[in-house]
Design a protein around this motif. Structure first.
Motif, PDB file in Angstrom:
ATOM      1  N   GLU A  95      -4.873  -2.241  -9.395  1.00 51.61           N
ATOM      2  CA  GLU A  95      -5.449  -3.004 -10.525  1.00 51.61           C
ATOM      3  C   GLU A  95      -4.942  -4.798  -9.987  1.00 51.61           C
ATOM      4  OE1 GLU A  95      -3.917  -2.169 -14.132  1.00 51.61           O
ATOM      5  OE2 GLU A  95      -5.202  -0.281 -14.127  1.00 51.61           O
ATOM      6  N   LEU A  96      -3.680  -4.997  -9.634  1.00 50.62           N
ATOM      7  CA  LEU A  96      -3.159  -6.224  -8.989  1.00 50.62           C
ATOM      8  C   LEU A  96      -3.969  -6.632  -7.750  1.00 50.62           C
ATOM      9  CD1 LEU A  96       0.546  -5.633  -9.540  1.00 50.62           C
ATOM     10  CD2 LEU A  96      -0.792  -7.283 -10.680  1.00 50.62           C
ATOM     11  N   LEU A  97      -4.004  -5.639  -6.814  1.00 49.33           N
ATOM     12  CA  LEU A  97      -4.803  -6.065  -5.555  1.00 49.33           C
ATOM     13  C   LEU A  97      -6.103  -6.215  -6.030  1.00 49.33           C
ATOM     14  CD1 LEU A  97      -3.457  -3.236  -3.338  1.00 49.33           C
ATOM     15  CD2 LEU A  97      -3.157  -5.790  -3.284  1.00 49.33           C
ATOM     16  N   LEU A  98      -7.007  -5.568  -6.672  1.00 50.04           N
ATOM     17  CA  LEU A  98      -8.380  -6.196  -7.159  1.00 50.04           C
ATOM     18  C   LEU A  98      -8.373  -7.401  -8.020  1.00 50.04           C
ATOM     19  CD1 LEU A  98      -9.943  -2.773  -8.410  1.00 50.04           C
ATOM     20  CD2 LEU A  98     -10.333  -3.873  -6.197  1.00 50.04           C
ATOM     21  N   ASP A  99      -7.588  -7.977  -8.690  1.00 52.75           N
ATOM     22  CA  ASP A  99      -7.592  -8.973  -9.366  1.00 52.75           C
ATOM     23  C   ASP A  99      -7.410 -10.274  -8.410  1.00 52.75           C
ATOM     24  OD1 ASP A  99      -7.589 -10.778 -11.512  1.00 52.75           O
ATOM     25  OD2 ASP A  99      -5.521 -10.861 -11.787  1.00 52.75           O
ATOM     26  N   SER A 100      -6.505  -9.895  -7.522  1.00 53.62           N
ATOM     27  CA  SER A 100      -6.160 -10.905  -6.327  1.00 53.62           C
ATOM     28  C   SER A 100      -7.250 -11.118  -5.599  1.00 53.62           C
ATOM     29  CB  SER A 100      -4.947 -10.364  -5.884  1.00 53.62           C
ATOM     30  OG  SER A 100      -4.331 -11.555  -4.885  1.00 53.62           O
ATOM     31  N   TYR A 101      -7.713  -9.987  -4.924  1.00 52.96           N
ATOM     32  CA  TYR A 101      -8.862 -10.198  -4.186  1.00 52.96           C
ATOM     33  C   TYR A 101     -10.288 -10.851  -4.906  1.00 52.96           C
ATOM     34  CZ  TYR A 101     -12.465  -8.184  -0.817  1.00 52.96           C
ATOM     35  OH  TYR A 101     -13.648  -8.085   0.159  1.00 52.96           O
ATOM     36  N   ASP A 102     -10.331 -10.552  -6.083  1.00 50.12           N
ATOM     37  CA  ASP A 102     -11.368 -11.333  -6.681  1.00 50.12           C
ATOM     38  C   ASP A 102     -11.153 -12.790  -6.676  1.00 50.12           C
ATOM     39  OD1 ASP A 102     -12.589  -8.979  -7.233  1.00 50.12           O
ATOM     40  OD2 ASP A 102     -12.304  -8.726  -9.197  1.00 50.12           O
ATOM     41  N   ILE A 103     -10.028 -13.293  -7.152  1.00 49.24           N
ATOM     42  CA  ILE A 103      -9.688 -14.600  -7.382  1.00 49.24           C
ATOM     43  C   ILE A 103      -9.637 -15.353  -5.990  1.00 49.24           C
ATOM     44  CG2 ILE A 103      -7.161 -14.478  -7.581  1.00 49.24           C
ATOM     45  CD1 ILE A 103      -9.273 -16.536 -10.077  1.00 49.24           C
ATOM     46  N   ARG A 110     -16.581  -8.284  -3.582  1.00 50.72           N
ATOM     47  CA  ARG A 110     -15.946  -6.717  -3.675  1.00 50.72           C
ATOM     48  C   ARG A 110     -16.912  -5.693  -4.034  1.00 50.72           C
ATOM     49  NH1 ARG A 110     -13.643  -4.426  -8.738  1.00 50.72           N
ATOM     50  NH2 ARG A 110     -13.323  -6.383  -9.431  1.00 50.72           N
ATOM     51  N   GLY A 111     -18.349  -6.148  -4.674  1.00 49.74           N
ATOM     52  CA  GLY A 111     -19.303  -5.301  -4.842  1.00 49.74           C
ATOM     53  C   GLY A 111     -18.851  -4.304  -5.814  1.00 49.74           C
ATOM     54  N   ASP A 112     -19.280  -3.029  -5.593  1.00 48.11           N
ATOM     55  CA  ASP A 112     -18.761  -2.023  -6.525  1.00 48.11           C
ATOM     56  C   ASP A 112     -17.405  -1.010  -6.388  1.00 48.11           C
ATOM     57  OD1 ASP A 112     -21.346  -2.298  -7.922  1.00 48.11           O
ATOM     58  OD2 ASP A 112     -22.259  -0.761  -6.186  1.00 48.11           O
ATOM     59  N   VAL A 113     -16.671  -1.537  -5.503  1.00 45.17           N
ATOM     60  CA  VAL A 113     -15.345  -1.004  -5.335  1.00 45.17           C
ATOM     61  C   VAL A 113     -14.544  -1.181  -6.578  1.00 45.17           C
ATOM     62  CG1 VAL A 113     -13.282  -1.174  -3.813  1.00 45.17           C
ATOM     63  CG2 VAL A 113     -15.335  -1.475  -2.808  1.00 45.17           C
ATOM     64  N   ASP A 114     -14.004  -0.261  -6.838  1.00 46.99           N
ATOM     65  CA  ASP A 114     -13.165  -0.246  -8.256  1.00 46.99           C
ATOM     66  C   ASP A 114     -11.778   0.438  -7.831  1.00 46.99           C
ATOM     67  OD1 ASP A 114     -13.683   2.200  -8.598  1.00 46.99           O
ATOM     68  OD2 ASP A 114     -14.847   2.012 -10.254  1.00 46.99           O
ATOM     69  N   VAL A 115     -11.019   0.509  -9.211  1.00 46.95           N
ATOM     70  CA  VAL A 115      -9.648   0.977  -8.825  1.00 46.95           C
ATOM     71  C   VAL A 115      -9.623   2.549  -8.253  1.00 46.95           C
ATOM     72  CG1 VAL A 115      -7.495   1.815 -10.295  1.00 46.95           C
ATOM     73  CG2 VAL A 115      -8.450  -0.358 -10.910  1.00 46.95           C
ATOM     74  N   VAL A 116     -10.670   3.264  -8.840  1.00 51.62           N
ATOM     75  CA  VAL A 116     -10.957   4.637  -8.436  1.00 51.62           C
ATOM     76  C   VAL A 116     -11.061   4.732  -7.027  1.00 51.62           C
ATOM     77  CG1 VAL A 116     -12.311   6.707  -8.625  1.00 51.62           C
ATOM     78  CG2 VAL A 116     -11.704   5.548 -10.531  1.00 51.62           C
ATOM     79  N   ASP A 117     -11.733   3.741  -6.477  1.00 49.59           N
ATOM     80  CA  ASP A 117     -11.865   3.634  -4.813  1.00 49.59           C
ATOM     81  C   ASP A 117     -10.707   3.618  -4.061  1.00 49.59           C
ATOM     82  OD1 ASP A 117     -14.787   4.100  -4.888  1.00 49.59           O
ATOM     83  OD2 ASP A 117     -15.103   2.082  -5.634  1.00 49.59           O
ATOM     84  N   LEU A 118      -9.886   2.623  -4.751  1.00 48.45           N
ATOM     85  CA  LEU A 118      -8.497   2.292  -4.102  1.00 48.45           C
ATOM     86  C   LEU A 118      -7.623   3.392  -4.019  1.00 48.45           C
ATOM     87  CD1 LEU A 118      -7.999  -1.474  -4.746  1.00 48.45           C
ATOM     88  CD2 LEU A 118      -9.406  -0.332  -2.926  1.00 48.45           C
ATOM     89  N   LEU A 119      -7.660   4.258  -4.987  1.00 47.38           N
ATOM     90  CA  LEU A 119      -6.746   5.290  -5.271  1.00 47.38           C
ATOM     91  C   LEU A 119      -7.153   6.580  -4.383  1.00 47.38           C
ATOM     92  CD1 LEU A 119      -5.910   4.640  -8.944  1.00 47.38           C
ATOM     93  CD2 LEU A 119      -4.320   4.177  -6.917  1.00 47.38           C
ATOM     94  N   ALA A 120      -8.371   6.679  -4.059  1.00 51.25           N
ATOM     95  CA  ALA A 120      -8.775   7.741  -3.177  1.00 51.25           C
ATOM     96  C   ALA A 120      -8.184   8.133  -1.931  1.00 51.25           C
ATOM     97  CB  ALA A 120     -10.426   7.549  -2.885  1.00 51.25           C
TER      98      ALA A 120
END
Length: 120
Positions: A95-103, A110-120
């Motif tokens: 979650e922290l990485l996605l938020d940081s990547y977005d800002i 980022r497109g459709d990449v979400d937490v589930v994708d990062l945890l896969a």
């Protein structure tokens, strides 16, 4: 418990993310020309990840978790925080990485990449 290896695996799944080095040589992941995850160490040589957020009230939100987030700096348009990796689980790190990547790189990147994708 998360590690910098987890940061590498997750960040590498983000579109266009590039592993580079911060100005002093520590590993850092970039979204375009901006770092969104940077490795740091505390005085006890524990790994921290520096991330950024657009949540301007983040300092208040993590005030009771200073053992995990020892440094939070709020600027005019963003917040940077350092998180002890050994105090985070992988889901919170994602979650922290996605938020940081977005800002730092822009939400559209980022497109459709979400937490589930990062945890896969």
């Amino acid at each position: 418990m998360a590690t910098w290896d987890d940061v590498d695996r997750m960040a590498g799944r983000l579109p266009g993310a590039v592993l580079g080095a911060a100005h002093e040589g520590s590993p850092a992941w970039y979204a375009g020309r901006h770092p969104f995850a940077r490795l740091r160490w505390d005085d006890e040589d524990r790994q921290l990840v520096q991330v950024w957020s657009g949540e301007m009230d983040l300092a208040d939100a993590v005030a009771d978790r200073r053992d995990t987030f020892p440094h939070v700096a709020t600027f005019r348009y963003r917040v940077t925080l350092w998180a002890l990796l050994d105090r985070l689980d992988r889901a919170e790190l994602a979650e922290l990485l996605l938020d940081s990547y977005d800002i730092r790189g822009g939400r559209r990147r980022r497109g459709d990449v979400d937490v589930v994708d990062l945890l896969a």
